[in-house]
Design a protein around this motif. Structure first.
Motif, PDB file in Angstrom:
ATOM      1  N   ARG A   9      40.378  21.991  50.153  1.00  0.00           N
ATOM      2  CA  ARG A   9      41.395  22.979  49.103  1.00  0.00           C
ATOM      3  C   ARG A   9      41.290  22.339  47.824  1.00  0.00           C
ATOM      4  N   ARG A  10      41.377  23.393  46.966  1.00  0.00           N
ATOM      5  CA  ARG A  10      41.359  22.928  45.372  1.00  0.00           C
ATOM      6  C   ARG A  10      42.415  23.785  44.760  1.00  0.00           C
ATOM      7  N   PRO A  11      42.941  23.384  43.657  1.00  0.00           N
ATOM      8  CA  PRO A  11      43.904  23.800  42.985  1.00  0.00           C
ATOM      9  C   PRO A  11      43.629  25.514  42.635  1.00  0.00           C
ATOM     10  N   ALA A  12      42.422  25.815  42.314  1.00  0.00           N
ATOM     11  CA  ALA A  12      42.281  27.220  41.789  1.00  0.00           C
ATOM     12  C   ALA A  12      41.839  28.240  43.097  1.00  0.00           C
ATOM     13  N   ASP A  13      42.075  27.732  44.299  1.00  0.00           N
ATOM     14  CA  ASP A  13      41.712  28.425  45.643  1.00  0.00           C
ATOM     15  C   ASP A  13      42.599  29.625  45.837  1.00  0.00           C
ATOM     16  N   PRO A  14      42.192  30.529  46.591  1.00  0.00           N
ATOM     17  CA  PRO A  14      42.883  31.761  46.710  1.00  0.00           C
ATOM     18  C   PRO A  14      44.325  31.174  47.683  1.00  0.00           C
ATOM     19  N   PRO A  15      45.403  31.891  47.462  1.00  0.00           N
ATOM     20  CA  PRO A  15      46.733  31.377  48.251  1.00  0.00           C
ATOM     21  C   PRO A  15      46.506  31.849  49.652  1.00  0.00           C
ATOM     22  N   VAL A  16      45.741  32.750  50.091  1.00  0.00           N
ATOM     23  CA  VAL A  16      45.510  33.079  51.307  1.00  0.00           C
ATOM     24  C   VAL A  16      44.078  32.837  52.038  1.00  0.00           C
ATOM     25  N   ASP A  17      44.070  32.389  52.936  1.00  0.00           N
ATOM     26  CA  ASP A  17      42.731  31.796  53.759  1.00  0.00           C
ATOM     27  C   ASP A  17      42.178  32.939  54.388  1.00  0.00           C
ATOM     28  N   VAL A  18      42.834  33.928  55.162  1.00  0.00           N
ATOM     29  CA  VAL A  18      42.361  34.840  55.922  1.00  0.00           C
ATOM     30  C   VAL A  18      43.191  36.073  56.051  1.00  0.00           C
ATOM     31  N   GLU A 161      35.775  50.740  52.919  1.00  0.00           N
ATOM     32  CA  GLU A 161      35.648  50.334  51.785  1.00  0.00           C
ATOM     33  C   GLU A 161      36.032  48.815  51.143  1.00  0.00           C
ATOM     34  N   TRP A 162      37.178  48.455  51.816  1.00  0.00           N
ATOM     35  CA  TRP A 162      37.490  46.905  51.614  1.00  0.00           C
ATOM     36  C   TRP A 162      36.624  45.896  51.864  1.00  0.00           C
ATOM     37  N   THR A 163      35.610  46.230  52.892  1.00  0.00           N
ATOM     38  CA  THR A 163      34.835  44.941  53.166  1.00  0.00           C
ATOM     39  C   THR A 163      33.763  44.585  52.160  1.00  0.00           C
ATOM     40  N   ALA A 164      33.278  45.711  51.688  1.00  0.00           N
ATOM     41  CA  ALA A 164      32.128  45.424  50.360  1.00  0.00           C
ATOM     42  C   ALA A 164      33.030  45.095  49.341  1.00  0.00           C
ATOM     43  N   ALA A 165      34.102  45.549  49.113  1.00  0.00           N
ATOM     44  CA  ALA A 165      34.868  44.756  47.935  1.00  0.00           C
ATOM     45  C   ALA A 165      35.126  43.544  48.024  1.00  0.00           C
ATOM     46  N   ALA A 166      35.594  43.024  49.292  1.00  0.00           N
ATOM     47  CA  ALA A 166      35.856  41.644  49.522  1.00  0.00           C
ATOM     48  C   ALA A 166      34.752  41.034  49.411  1.00  0.00           C
ATOM     49  N   ALA A 167      33.640  41.377  49.819  1.00  0.00           N
ATOM     50  CA  ALA A 167      32.471  40.470  49.739  1.00  0.00           C
ATOM     51  C   ALA A 167      32.155  40.339  48.489  1.00  0.00           C
ATOM     52  N   SER A 168      32.221  41.342  47.617  1.00  0.00           N
ATOM     53  CA  SER A 168      32.033  41.348  46.198  1.00  0.00           C
ATOM     54  C   SER A 168      32.733  40.170  45.269  1.00  0.00           C
ATOM     55  N   ARG A 169      33.822  39.892  45.939  1.00  0.00           N
ATOM     56  CA  ARG A 169      34.724  38.965  45.276  1.00  0.00           C
ATOM     57  C   ARG A 169      34.462  37.713  45.675  1.00  0.00           C
ATOM     58  N   GLY A 170      33.609  37.502  46.697  1.00  0.00           N
ATOM     59  CA  GLY A 170      33.257  35.991  47.170  1.00  0.00           C
ATOM     60  C   GLY A 170      33.927  35.654  48.487  1.00  0.00           C
ATOM     61  N   ALA A 171      34.433  36.745  48.873  1.00  0.00           N
ATOM     62  CA  ALA A 171      35.090  36.540  50.332  1.00  0.00           C
ATOM     63  C   ALA A 171      34.176  36.133  51.471  1.00  0.00           C
TER      64      ALA A 171
END
Length: 370
Positions: A9-18, A161-171
């Motif tokens: 974990r790093r301070p800039a990490d997303p607040p949600v894991d999954v 739609e959300w899967t491609a969008a999430a992948a494009s954001r680095g998830a």
């Protein structure tokens, strides 16, 4: 709660894991049936339990392993919906801020009957209204909030739609899949698979998609399409092939006294995702996923049978103390010694609160709290 991702974990990490989305069912589980129900007769089950089911199985398994989990789902405004919402949000600490209650829509229900190591299920429900399928924030239409990973449930011909969008954001995306009711078993029809780093079919599904007659050959064939193919093989364990590096891993099944197999596949995926986000070697991830799935079948139901770290630690201490597993098991799970949290300190004097035990499925959902 032990945090398996503390080291990464790093301070800039997303607040949600999954993040995950899907349908929440109320599961009613009957166990202790000697045979399948016979037409025209009445069968009595020796055991019964109720718990949230469907996508709740995987969400609960993730949360119990210490991952910060967000679930987007429709909930009915009936008593079943109240029970499932309370169990997930208050009982398991799952973030339901992207979930909605649907007025006038009743909760889907599944009755599962376990016998001879297998299960038969009967379900009833209706599609939620269009606004009740996936609930995503207005500030980020078409994508979940920033997360480390998402778990997508794939279906032939469907594209979310959300899967491609999430992948494009680095998830990082992990793909589960169900039975192909069309019978075509066309891998190209799983359109969102292109965004996923790992694919988790069972042996029968993998062989049908690849037109092979061996689950290991199927995993190798799938690795030509997806970065990581993980095939579960029931009593034979699991087999994985990394399509990028060529690495192969196999983990035998863990021998336990099985009560109910409902949700074991979901728990397997949750265990593998946990190890993936923590950066473990492939062989350790595969073995850990198999162990969590095995521990889950010792309890009733899908979601509330999922083990936490206390159950994993108790199993490992028992194996080392009693040596009642094959020698290979001791070698395969030696990585747990460095991974597991320190043993809990002795209980304080009488009157102190006992450690919190995980909720388990019980025969009813309506006990009044005294």
């Amino acid at each position: 709660m032990f945090d398996p991702l503390a080291a990464v974990r790093r301070p800039a990490d997303p607040p949600v894991d999954v993040f995950l989305t899907g349908t929440v069912f109320l599961d009613i589980i009957f166990t202790g049936l000697d045979t399948a129900p016979v037409r025209g007769t009445e069968s009595w089950a020796r055991g019964m339990g109720s718990s949230p089911g469907g996508v709740a199985n995987m969400a609960t398994a993730l949360a119990r392993l210490g991952l910060r989990t967000s679930l987007a789902a429709a909930f009915g405004d009936d008593m079943y919906g109240d029970y499932c919402w309370d169990s997930l949000e208050n009982g398991e600490g799952i973030d339901l801020s992207l979930s909605h209650r649907i007025p006038g829509w009743h909760s889907p229900v599944t009755v599962s009957m376990a016998y001879e190591g297998e299960r038969t299920m009967v379900s009833h429900g209706h599609e939620p209204p269009p606004c009740g399928s996936v609930f995503l924030p207005e500030a980020a239409p078409g994508a979940p909030p920033p997360v480390r990973a998402c778990i997508a449930s794939l279906a032939p011909g469907r594209c979310e739609e959300w899967t491609a969008a999430a992948a494009s954001r680095g998830a990082r995306l992990f793909a589960d899949v169900g039975w192909d009711e069309s019978g075509r078993w066309d891998l190209a029809s799983l359109r969102d698979l292109e965004h996923c780093e790992a694919f988790f079919p069972n042996a029968e599904e993998a062989m049908r998609y690849t037109r092979t007659d061996c689950p290991r050959l199927a995993a190798r064939a799938l690795a030509d399409t997806v970065p990581l193919a993980v095939v579960t093989m029931g009593s034979e364990g699991a087999f994985a092939v990394d399509g990028g590096t060529g690495e192969i891993a196999e983990a035998p099944a863990v021998d336990v006294e099985a009560l109910d197999p409902t949700g074991a596949g979901d728990v397997f995926v949750a265990g593998f995702v946990t190890g993936s986000l923590a950066g473990w070697p492939l062989a350790d991830r595969l073995a850990f996923a198999g162990l969590t799935a095995a521990l889950s079948v010792k309890e009733f139901g899908g979601s509330l049978s999922a083990p936490g770290w206390a159950e994993v630690a108790a199993w490992w201490q028992h194996v080392k103390a009693y040596n009642d597993q094959p020698a290979e098991t001791l070698r395969r799970y030696a990585f747990l010694d460095a991974l597991l949290p320190p043993a809990a300190p002795p209980l304080s004097p009488a009157g102190a609160a006992a450690p919190r035990q995980p909720r388990r499925a019980v025969p009813t959902i309506g006990f009044r709290r005294l």
